[in-house]
Design a protein around this motif. Structure first.
Motif, PDB file in Angstrom:
ATOM      1  N   VAL A  44       0.871  -1.172   0.000  1.00  0.00           N
ATOM      2  CA  VAL A  44       0.000   0.000   0.000  1.00  0.00           C
ATOM      3  C   VAL A  44       0.909   1.223   0.000  1.00  0.00           C
ATOM      4  N   SER A  45       0.863   1.997  -1.095  1.00  0.00           N
ATOM      5  CA  SER A  45       1.782   3.120  -1.247  1.00  0.00           C
ATOM      6  C   SER A  45       1.150   4.267  -2.030  1.00  0.00           C
ATOM      7  N   LYS A  46       1.507   5.480  -1.667  1.00  0.00           N
ATOM      8  CA  LYS A  46       1.076   6.665  -2.416  1.00  0.00           C
ATOM      9  C   LYS A  46       1.663   6.673  -3.827  1.00  0.00           C
ATOM     10  N   ALA A  47       2.749   5.936  -4.029  1.00  0.00           N
ATOM     11  CA  ALA A  47       3.396   5.883  -5.348  1.00  0.00           C
ATOM     12  C   ALA A  47       2.465   5.317  -6.418  1.00  0.00           C
ATOM     13  N   PHE A  48       1.446   4.575  -6.018  1.00  0.00           N
ATOM     14  CA  PHE A  48       0.524   3.952  -6.962  1.00  0.00           C
ATOM     15  C   PHE A  48      -0.640   4.862  -7.346  1.00  0.00           C
ATOM     16  N   SER A  49      -0.733   6.008  -6.729  1.00  0.00           N
ATOM     17  CA  SER A  49      -1.859   6.923  -6.959  1.00  0.00           C
ATOM     18  C   SER A  49      -1.974   7.311  -8.432  1.00  0.00           C
ATOM     19  N   GLY A  50      -3.177   7.120  -8.983  1.00  0.00           N
ATOM     20  CA  GLY A  50      -3.455   7.511 -10.358  1.00  0.00           C
ATOM     21  C   GLY A  50      -2.938   6.556 -11.414  1.00  0.00           C
ATOM     22  N   LEU A  51      -2.328   5.452 -11.010  1.00  0.00           N
ATOM     23  CA  LEU A  51      -1.763   4.500 -11.964  1.00  0.00           C
ATOM     24  C   LEU A  51      -2.681   3.296 -12.144  1.00  0.00           C
ATOM     25  N   SER A  52      -2.661   2.737 -13.339  1.00  0.00           N
ATOM     26  CA  SER A  52      -3.398   1.498 -13.587  1.00  0.00           C
ATOM     27  C   SER A  52      -2.727   0.366 -12.805  1.00  0.00           C
ATOM     28  N   ARG A  53      -3.438  -0.721 -12.646  1.00  0.00           N
ATOM     29  CA  ARG A  53      -2.892  -1.892 -11.941  1.00  0.00           C
ATOM     30  C   ARG A  53      -1.621  -2.385 -12.644  1.00  0.00           C
ATOM     31  N   VAL A  54      -1.621  -2.378 -13.963  1.00  0.00           N
ATOM     32  CA  VAL A  54      -0.436  -2.813 -14.716  1.00  0.00           C
ATOM     33  C   VAL A  54       0.759  -1.918 -14.397  1.00  0.00           C
ATOM     34  N   LYS A  55       0.560  -0.611 -14.399  1.00  0.00           N
ATOM     35  CA  LYS A  55       1.656   0.328 -14.090  1.00  0.00           C
ATOM     36  C   LYS A  55       2.134   0.154 -12.653  1.00  0.00           C
ATOM     37  N   GLN A  56       1.202  -0.101 -11.731  1.00  0.00           N
ATOM     38  CA  GLN A  56       1.581  -0.329 -10.338  1.00  0.00           C
ATOM     39  C   GLN A  56       2.498  -1.547 -10.228  1.00  0.00           C
ATOM     40  N   HIS A  57       2.128  -2.615 -10.911  1.00  0.00           N
ATOM     41  CA  HIS A  57       2.928  -3.831 -10.857  1.00  0.00           C
ATOM     42  C   HIS A  57       4.275  -3.634 -11.547  1.00  0.00           C
ATOM     43  N   GLN A  58       4.305  -2.844 -12.609  1.00  0.00           N
ATOM     44  CA  GLN A  58       5.576  -2.538 -13.268  1.00  0.00           C
ATOM     45  C   GLN A  58       6.514  -1.790 -12.324  1.00  0.00           C
ATOM     46  N   LEU A  59       5.963  -0.908 -11.488  1.00  0.00           N
ATOM     47  CA  LEU A  59       6.782  -0.211 -10.490  1.00  0.00           C
ATOM     48  C   LEU A  59       7.393  -1.201  -9.498  1.00  0.00           C
ATOM     49  N   VAL A  60       6.596  -2.179  -9.099  1.00  0.00           N
ATOM     50  CA  VAL A  60       7.100  -3.194  -8.170  1.00  0.00           C
ATOM     51  C   VAL A  60       8.228  -3.985  -8.822  1.00  0.00           C
ATOM     52  N   TYR A  61       8.030  -4.431 -10.059  1.00  0.00           N
ATOM     53  CA  TYR A  61       9.070  -5.185 -10.748  1.00  0.00           C
ATOM     54  C   TYR A  61      10.338  -4.348 -10.920  1.00  0.00           C
ATOM     55  N   ALA A  62      10.183  -3.064 -11.185  1.00  0.00           N
ATOM     56  CA  ALA A  62      11.349  -2.185 -11.308  1.00  0.00           C
ATOM     57  C   ALA A  62      12.098  -2.095  -9.982  1.00  0.00           C
ATOM     58  N   ALA A  63      11.370  -2.056  -8.874  1.00  0.00           N
ATOM     59  CA  ALA A  63      12.002  -1.995  -7.554  1.00  0.00           C
ATOM     60  C   ALA A  63      12.803  -3.260  -7.254  1.00  0.00           C
ATOM     61  N   LEU A  64      12.428  -4.362  -7.886  1.00  0.00           N
ATOM     62  CA  LEU A  64      13.139  -5.627  -7.667  1.00  0.00           C
ATOM     63  C   LEU A  64      14.418  -5.732  -8.491  1.00  0.00           C
ATOM     64  N   LYS A  65      14.654  -4.782  -9.358  1.00  0.00           N
ATOM     65  CA  LYS A  65      15.914  -4.645 -10.110  1.00  0.00           C
ATOM     66  C   LYS A  65      16.373  -5.936 -10.780  1.00  0.00           C
ATOM     67  N   GLY A  66      15.471  -6.535 -11.555  1.00  0.00           N
ATOM     68  CA  GLY A  66      15.842  -7.696 -12.358  1.00  0.00           C
ATOM     69  C   GLY A  66      15.826  -9.034 -11.628  1.00  0.00           C
TER      70      GLY A  66
END
Length: 77
Positions: free
Chosen positions: A38-60
């Motif tokens: 649960v994060s403010k970083a997801f505000s206004g983003l589609s579910r796909v974009k939210q998940h892409q942010l998570v994958y980016a945070a995992l750095k490969g």
């Protein structure tokens, strides 16, 4: 090689310092997790974009050290 739950949590906390994060090892093998973020970083983003942010945070690490991650992403409130 499996990813320890502590490493997964640390990567998610680095990526989402404001977040409420819960991680569960689904199979007890270090390869199959469920994460609720649960994060403010997801505000206004589609579910796909939210998940892409998570994958980016995992750095490969997704698909390598981390085999499966079931995600639940939300904005606060």
């Amino acid at each position: 090689m499996p990813m320890p739950i502590a490493d997964l949590e640390a990567a998610l906390r680095d990526g989402f310092p404001d977040a409420e994060i819960q991680v569960e090892d689904l199979a007890g093998d270090g390869d199959h997790y469920r994460a609720r973020i649960v994060s403010k970083a997801f505000s206004g983003l589609s579910r796909v974009k939210q998940h892409q942010l998570v994958y980016a945070a995992l750095k490969g690490k997704m698909g390598g050290e981390l085999h499966a991650l079931a995600l639940e992403t939300q904005v606060p409130g």
